[in-house]
Each structure stands twice: as structure tokens, then as C-alpha cells.
Design a protein around this motif. Structure first.
Motif, PDB file in Angstrom:
ATOM      1  N   ASN A  14       9.987 -11.338 -15.904  1.00 25.91           N
ATOM      2  CA  ASN A  14      10.165 -11.832 -14.421  1.00 25.91           C
ATOM      3  C   ASN A  14      11.282 -11.133 -13.968  1.00 25.91           C
ATOM      4  O   ASN A  14      11.275 -10.362 -12.992  1.00 25.91           O
ATOM      5  CB  ASN A  14       9.601 -12.934 -14.054  1.00 25.91           C
ATOM      6  N   TYR A  17      11.405  -7.253 -14.194  1.00 26.02           N
ATOM      7  CA  TYR A  17      10.444  -6.500 -13.113  1.00 26.02           C
ATOM      8  C   TYR A  17      11.223  -6.728 -11.868  1.00 26.02           C
ATOM      9  O   TYR A  17      11.169  -5.851 -10.956  1.00 26.02           O
ATOM     10  CB  TYR A  17       9.111  -7.409 -13.305  1.00 26.02           C
ATOM     11  N   ASN A  21      11.969  -3.151 -10.218  1.00 31.26           N
ATOM     12  CA  ASN A  21      10.886  -2.823  -9.386  1.00 31.26           C
ATOM     13  C   ASN A  21      11.131  -1.907  -8.231  1.00 31.26           C
ATOM     14  O   ASN A  21      10.610  -1.035  -7.856  1.00 31.26           O
ATOM     15  CB  ASN A  21       9.560  -3.686  -9.118  1.00 31.26           C
ATOM     16  N   PRO A  64       9.264  -1.266 -15.368  1.00 31.84           N
ATOM     17  CA  PRO A  64       8.513  -2.425 -14.419  1.00 31.84           C
ATOM     18  C   PRO A  64       7.065  -2.038 -14.416  1.00 31.84           C
ATOM     19  O   PRO A  64       6.269  -3.039 -14.619  1.00 31.84           O
ATOM     20  CB  PRO A  64       8.847  -2.153 -13.072  1.00 31.84           C
ATOM     21  N   ARG A  65       6.522  -1.103 -14.838  1.00 32.51           N
ATOM     22  CA  ARG A  65       5.014  -0.822 -15.097  1.00 32.51           C
ATOM     23  C   ARG A  65       4.511  -1.237 -16.453  1.00 32.51           C
ATOM     24  O   ARG A  65       3.271  -1.794 -16.565  1.00 32.51           O
ATOM     25  CB  ARG A  65       4.708   0.649 -14.845  1.00 32.51           C
ATOM     26  N   ASN A  68       4.657  -5.136 -16.081  1.00 33.38           N
ATOM     27  CA  ASN A  68       3.321  -5.310 -15.059  1.00 33.38           C
ATOM     28  C   ASN A  68       2.048  -5.264 -16.042  1.00 33.38           C
ATOM     29  O   ASN A  68       1.276  -5.923 -15.814  1.00 33.38           O
ATOM     30  CB  ASN A  68       3.333  -4.645 -14.043  1.00 33.38           C
ATOM     31  N   GLN A  71       2.086  -8.179 -18.370  1.00 36.10           N
ATOM     32  CA  GLN A  71       1.691  -9.716 -17.805  1.00 36.10           C
ATOM     33  C   GLN A  71       0.292  -9.640 -17.220  1.00 36.10           C
ATOM     34  O   GLN A  71      -0.196 -10.753 -17.225  1.00 36.10           O
ATOM     35  CB  GLN A  71       2.759  -9.713 -16.694  1.00 36.10           C
ATOM     36  N   VAL A  72      -0.207  -8.703 -16.390  1.00 34.65           N
ATOM     37  CA  VAL A  72      -1.360  -8.744 -15.690  1.00 34.65           C
ATOM     38  C   VAL A  72      -2.648  -8.584 -16.751  1.00 34.65           C
ATOM     39  O   VAL A  72      -3.766  -9.035 -16.381  1.00 34.65           O
ATOM     40  CB  VAL A  72      -1.224  -7.682 -14.627  1.00 34.65           C
ATOM     41  N   GLU A  84      -2.075  -8.920  -7.995  1.00 33.59           N
ATOM     42  CA  GLU A  84      -1.401  -8.485  -9.016  1.00 33.59           C
ATOM     43  C   GLU A  84      -2.163  -7.241  -9.650  1.00 33.59           C
ATOM     44  O   GLU A  84      -1.311  -6.511  -9.872  1.00 33.59           O
ATOM     45  CB  GLU A  84      -1.032  -9.456  -9.898  1.00 33.59           C
ATOM     46  N   ASP A  87      -1.946  -4.609  -7.148  1.00 33.48           N
ATOM     47  CA  ASP A  87      -0.580  -3.955  -6.843  1.00 33.48           C
ATOM     48  C   ASP A  87      -0.435  -2.875  -8.449  1.00 33.48           C
ATOM     49  O   ASP A  87       0.166  -1.847  -7.992  1.00 33.48           O
ATOM     50  CB  ASP A  87       0.512  -5.174  -7.057  1.00 33.48           C
ATOM     51  N   PHE A  88      -0.741  -3.361  -9.305  1.00 36.31           N
ATOM     52  CA  PHE A  88      -0.551  -2.439 -10.455  1.00 36.31           C
ATOM     53  C   PHE A  88      -1.489  -1.197 -10.367  1.00 36.31           C
ATOM     54  O   PHE A  88      -0.795  -0.022 -10.434  1.00 36.31           O
ATOM     55  CB  PHE A  88      -1.236  -3.294 -11.798  1.00 36.31           C
ATOM     56  N   ASN A  91       0.549   0.993  -7.548  1.00 35.79           N
ATOM     57  CA  ASN A  91       1.657   1.632  -8.112  1.00 35.79           C
ATOM     58  C   ASN A  91       1.368   2.522  -9.096  1.00 35.79           C
ATOM     59  O   ASN A  91       2.119   3.620  -9.185  1.00 35.79           O
ATOM     60  CB  ASN A  91       2.493   0.433  -8.797  1.00 35.79           C
TER      61      ASN A  91
END
Length: 147
Positions: A14, A17, A21, A64-65, A68, A71-72, A84, A87-88, A91
């Protein structure tokens, strides 16, 4: 009103990120500014600067990707919120547009102008939309409004 907590995730991920990000957004905004200046002045320095900013933005967008993505979609995919995931994807689309923009900026001289400016603007707009939607989702998560 009730409060709810986010799913438990890695503090290091976290933090990584959260720190990395926003960096690509700054590079892509700078590239958009350079593209607009180049379109108005035709001084080659601005186009070369925009190309470098796009390349650096893409390099800094990788970590960051990946965080992400893990995590997602991998570690806590059941606990991931729809915001989330959205957002992924937004991006990811912005990064694909930025990759095409990097190829456009590899052209010679003034052939960059119409496509480069538009691709830079689309990239910045997509990243801004993703940030706004993420902020709205975080606000809804903290202060869940029930009808």
C-alpha cells in the motif's frame, strides 16, 4: 451512517502504491504541456522533452500497476471493490494509450503534432478520471451512505 474497514492488505504494498501511483500522472501532464507548446512553437526541444516524459511516465507506471494487479486480481480478489477493478482497467487503458503515444513521438519533427497532442490529452484525462473515481469510491467506503 456506518463505517466499514477496507480489506486487510500488505502495508508495504500500500505504501509503495501510494508513493509511486501519482508519479506517472505528473510525467504525462508535463508531456501534454510540452506537446501543446511544441504545437504552438515548432521548437524541436519540446517534442523531444515530451517523448522523454512519456517514456519516464511509462517506466514509473509499471510498479504501481503490478502492485494493483496483485492486490485486486490475485491476493484479495474476493475482497476487491468494484471501484478498484475499474481503477485498474482505466489505468491500464491509459498506459496502452501512452504506449501508442510513445510510438507517435518517435516520428520525425512536426508529424507528431496532431496525434501526439490528442494521445497525451486522452492519457491525462483517463488518469484523472481514474483518480476522481477512486476518490469517490474511497469516500463511499469510509462513509457508507445508505438509502
Amino acid at each position: 451512517m456506518s463505517t466499514s474497514l477496507r480489506p486487510r492488505r500488505s502495508v508495504v504494498a500500500n505504501a509503495l502504491y501510494g508513493v509511486l501511483n501519482p508519479i506517472p500522472f505528473g510525467f504525462f501532464v508535463g508531456a501534454l504541456i510540452f506537446d501543446v507548446v511544441y504545437a504552438n512553437t515548432a521548437v524541436m526541444l519540446w517534442m523531444k522533452g515530451a517523448a522523454w516524459l512519456i517514456a519516464l511516465g511509462l517506466v514509473f507506471a509499471i510498479i504501481p500497476r503490478i502492485v494493483n494487479l496483485v492486490q485486486v486480481w490475485i491476493t484479495s480478489r474476493r475482497a476487491a471493490l468494484p471501484g478498484e477493478r475499474r481503477d485498474f482497467w482505466i489505468n491500464l487503458v491509459a498506459i496502452v494509450v501512452a504506449i501508442f503515444n510513445a510510438f507517435v513521438h518517435s516520428r520525425d519533427a512536426y508529424s507528431v503534432v496532431p496525434a501526439g497532442v490528442w494521445l497525451s490529452a486522452i492519457t491525462v484525462a483517463l488518469l484523472a478520471i481514474a483518480q476522481v473515481l477512486a476518490a469517490v469510491d474511497n469516500t463511499r467506503l469510509i462513509w457508507r451512505v445508505e438509502p
